[in-house]
Design a protein around this motif. Structure first.
Motif: not given
Length: 102
Positions: A58-74
């Motif tokens: 679950r934590l890994w999935e949450e991290l992956e979900a956070l990483k995608d918006p950060m990639k877009k923002e970056l």
């Protein structure tokens, strides 16, 4: 007389055998109890490991979900920086054209 003496030793042997069998059975019961205890402990530990594995997933999935918006923002920020750099280069070129070099 010989028979009476022989019977006494046979009775002693029978008693010894009974005690040996009883001790053996008691030891088998102890071993069985230990096996059950070890099995229960192992099952408890496996349940804990499975729960921790699910939690990590679950934590890994949450991290992956956070990483995608950060990639877009970056990517958006990088585009803005590239655009600003391009504009600065253009301004620099026009500035160098307008200012005569001595």
């Amino acid at each position: 007389m010989k028979n009476i003496a022989t019977m006494g030793t046979l009775d002693g042997n029978v008693e010894d055998e009974k005690r040996a069998v009883e001790m053996f059975q008691a030891r088998e019961e102890e071993i069985e109890k230990k096996k059950v205890q070890v099995r229960e402990k192992l099952e408890f530990q496996l349940d804990c490991v499975e729960e921790k594995t699910r939690r990590l997933a679950r934590l890994w999935e949450e991290l992956e979900a956070l990483k995608d918006p950060m990639k877009k923002e970056l990517a958006t920020v990088r585009k803005k920086v590239d655009k600003a750099n391009h504009e600065l280069k253009s301004l620099g070129k026009s500035f160098h054209k307008k200012v005569p070099q001595s």
